[in-house]
Scaffold this active site. Structure first.
Site, PDB file in Angstrom:
ATOM      1  N   GLY A 122       0.880  -1.115   0.139  1.00  0.00           N
ATOM      2  CA  GLY A 122      -0.120   0.006  -0.076  1.00  0.00           C
ATOM      3  C   GLY A 122       0.898   1.400   0.268  1.00  0.00           C
ATOM      4  O   GLY A 122       1.960   1.193  -0.658  1.00  0.00           O
ATOM      5  N   GLU A 123       0.507   2.392   0.624  1.00  0.00           N
ATOM      6  CA  GLU A 123       1.128   3.425   0.756  1.00  0.00           C
ATOM      7  C   GLU A 123       1.709   3.651   2.103  1.00  0.00           C
ATOM      8  O   GLU A 123       0.782   3.940   3.127  1.00  0.00           O
ATOM      9  CB  GLU A 123       0.312   4.602  -0.068  1.00  0.00           C
ATOM     10  CG  GLU A 123       1.003   5.637  -0.305  1.00  0.00           C
ATOM     11  CD  GLU A 123       2.092   6.430   0.403  1.00  0.00           C
ATOM     12  OE1 GLU A 123       3.375   6.500   0.000  1.00  0.00           O
ATOM     13  OE2 GLU A 123       1.776   7.037   1.486  1.00  0.00           O
ATOM     14  N   SER A 124       3.085   3.646   2.406  1.00  0.00           N
ATOM     15  CA  SER A 124       3.523   3.483   3.628  1.00  0.00           C
ATOM     16  C   SER A 124       3.182   4.575   4.599  1.00  0.00           C
ATOM     17  O   SER A 124       3.043   4.788   5.804  1.00  0.00           O
ATOM     18  CB  SER A 124       4.997   3.328   3.738  1.00  0.00           C
ATOM     19  OG  SER A 124       5.594   4.258   3.033  1.00  0.00           O
TER      20      SER A 124
ATOM     21  N   HIS B 210       5.977  -8.974  -3.263  1.00  0.00           N
ATOM     22  CA  HIS B 210       4.643  -9.479  -2.926  1.00  0.00           C
ATOM     23  C   HIS B 210       4.374 -11.002  -2.803  1.00  0.00           C
ATOM     24  O   HIS B 210       3.812 -11.257  -4.008  1.00  0.00           O
ATOM     25  CB  HIS B 210       3.628  -8.911  -3.884  1.00  0.00           C
ATOM     26  CG  HIS B 210       3.469  -7.319  -3.561  1.00  0.00           C
ATOM     27  ND1 HIS B 210       2.495  -6.712  -2.522  1.00  0.00           N
ATOM     28  CD2 HIS B 210       4.007  -6.148  -4.096  1.00  0.00           C
ATOM     29  CE1 HIS B 210       2.746  -5.430  -2.579  1.00  0.00           C
ATOM     30  NE2 HIS B 210       3.599  -5.083  -3.416  1.00  0.00           N
TER      31      HIS B 210
ATOM     32  N   CYS C  42       6.410  -5.101   0.954  1.00  0.00           N
ATOM     33  CA  CYS C  42       6.680  -3.661   0.423  1.00  0.00           C
ATOM     34  C   CYS C  42       6.348  -2.708   1.287  1.00  0.00           C
ATOM     35  O   CYS C  42       7.428  -2.159   2.075  1.00  0.00           O
ATOM     36  CB  CYS C  42       5.393  -3.859  -0.788  1.00  0.00           C
ATOM     37  SG  CYS C  42       5.871  -2.806  -2.074  1.00  0.00           S
TER      38      CYS C  42
ATOM     39  N   ILE D 293       5.961  -4.517  -6.989  1.00  0.00           N
ATOM     40  CA  ILE D 293       5.322  -3.316  -7.497  1.00  0.00           C
ATOM     41  C   ILE D 293       5.684  -2.012  -6.742  1.00  0.00           C
ATOM     42  O   ILE D 293       5.247  -1.940  -5.492  1.00  0.00           O
ATOM     43  CB  ILE D 293       3.699  -3.767  -7.209  1.00  0.00           C
ATOM     44  CG1 ILE D 293       3.396  -4.932  -7.873  1.00  0.00           C
ATOM     45  CG2 ILE D 293       2.789  -2.373  -7.736  1.00  0.00           C
ATOM     46  CD1 ILE D 293       1.906  -5.341  -7.340  1.00  0.00           C
ATOM     47  N   ARG D 294       6.395  -1.323  -7.662  1.00  0.00           N
ATOM     48  CA  ARG D 294       7.057   0.064  -6.893  1.00  0.00           C
ATOM     49  C   ARG D 294       7.651  -0.523  -5.604  1.00  0.00           C
ATOM     50  O   ARG D 294       7.349   0.223  -4.526  1.00  0.00           O
ATOM     51  CB  ARG D 294       5.923   0.978  -6.780  1.00  0.00           C
ATOM     52  CG  ARG D 294       5.295   1.622  -8.016  1.00  0.00           C
ATOM     53  CD  ARG D 294       4.405   2.677  -7.922  1.00  0.00           C
ATOM     54  NE  ARG D 294       3.302   2.468  -7.005  1.00  0.00           N
ATOM     55  CZ  ARG D 294       2.240   1.743  -7.473  1.00  0.00           C
ATOM     56  NH1 ARG D 294       2.109   1.239  -8.750  1.00  0.00           N
ATOM     57  NH2 ARG D 294       1.219   1.411  -6.636  1.00  0.00           N
TER      58      ARG D 294
ATOM     59  N   ARG E 159      12.568   4.091  -0.498  1.00  0.00           N
ATOM     60  CA  ARG E 159      11.110   3.983  -0.957  1.00  0.00           C
ATOM     61  C   ARG E 159      11.324   4.090  -2.674  1.00  0.00           C
ATOM     62  O   ARG E 159      12.085   4.676  -3.091  1.00  0.00           O
ATOM     63  CB  ARG E 159      10.146   5.250  -0.337  1.00  0.00           C
ATOM     64  CG  ARG E 159       9.829   5.006   1.181  1.00  0.00           C
ATOM     65  CD  ARG E 159       9.127   6.294   1.728  1.00  0.00           C
ATOM     66  NE  ARG E 159       7.878   6.429   1.011  1.00  0.00           N
ATOM     67  CZ  ARG E 159       7.194   7.618   0.929  1.00  0.00           C
ATOM     68  NH1 ARG E 159       7.563   8.543   1.436  1.00  0.00           N
ATOM     69  NH2 ARG E 159       6.150   7.348   0.280  1.00  0.00           N
TER      70      ARG E 159
ATOM     71  N   GLU F 293       2.267 -12.560  -1.500  1.00  0.00           N
ATOM     72  CA  GLU F 293       0.835 -13.254  -1.728  1.00  0.00           C
ATOM     73  C   GLU F 293       0.197 -13.056  -3.135  1.00  0.00           C
ATOM     74  O   GLU F 293      -0.806 -13.715  -3.164  1.00  0.00           O
ATOM     75  CB  GLU F 293       0.022 -12.118  -0.759  1.00  0.00           C
ATOM     76  CG  GLU F 293      -0.103 -10.764  -1.115  1.00  0.00           C
ATOM     77  CD  GLU F 293       0.832  -9.826  -1.208  1.00  0.00           C
ATOM     78  OE1 GLU F 293       0.649  -8.656  -1.320  1.00  0.00           O
ATOM     79  OE2 GLU F 293       2.107 -10.309  -0.808  1.00  0.00           O
TER      80      GLU F 293
END
Length: 197
Positions: free
Chosen positions: A46-48, A169, A78, A133-134, A105, A171
């Site tokens: 997500g967005e940390s 990731h 991530c 993913i990023r 990041r 998962e």
């Protein structure tokens, strides 16, 4: 065994599906109360910065720190890996500081498409599939931090005691190796807690 999953953003449902496939019970965690009774906790992607703000506002940051001190297993993927780091760069931001490492990041660039690669791991003989993913880059690892997987000369999966972090990731693959390892850490934590009592 019950594993809590921070359910603010990110693909927490994919983590739940993987864990349930391995026979673990899962719980969506959005409050400190929901963390009680869990043997492990997953901090998903997500967005940390958004996640950290939520953790601080809900009192979850303090609850997670206490959970870690009491031997609870924690796995960050991530953005979750960023939250666990002692130092965050590019740009700097605060964190939970539970793993002695420096993380950059968006270290691999801001690609929208995911990149799927394979890399060596200490968890099995075959290469490990990694979906980035990023993803952040682990730039520095402190003493006592074990590197369990690497890609392009950088650590991608690290562990110290019962706390683990991945810059990718797991998962989003069919390979349950990492989640199985995490459940073993949670089980070890449960045994330790029962002997302390």
């Amino acid at each position: 065994m019950k594993i809590g999953i921070l359910a603010v953003q990110g693909d927490f449902e994919a983590h739940a599906a993987m864990l349930e496939r391995l026979g673990a019970e899962t719980a969506e965690v959005r409050t400190a109360v929901r963390l009680e009774g869990c043997d492990g906790l997953i901090l998903p992607g997500g967005e940390s910065t958004t996640q950290l703000q939520f953790l601080q506002e809900e009192g979850l940051a303090d609850a997670i720190e206490k959970f870690a001190k009491e031997g609870g297993a924690i796995f960050g993927t991530c953005a979750g890996a960023i939250l666990l780091a002692t130092e965050v760069e590019n740009p700097k931001q605060d964190s939970l500081k539970l793993l002695d490492m420096t993380v950059l990041r968006n270290g691999y660039g801001r690609q929208i498409a995911s990149e799927v690669v394979s890399g060596a791991t200490k968890l099995k003989k075959e290469p490990l599939e990694m979906v980035f993913i990023r993803g952040p880059i682990i730039e520095r690892t402190g003493p006592g931090l074990q590197v369990l997987a690497e890609y392009a000369g950088k650590p991608t999966l690290v562990q110290r005691d019962q706390i683990m972090a991945a810059t990718f990731h797991p998962e989003l693959t069919d390979d349950a190796t990492i989640h199985r390892h995490f459940l073993e850490l949670a089980a070890a934590g449960m045994r330790h807690a029962s002997t302390v009592k």
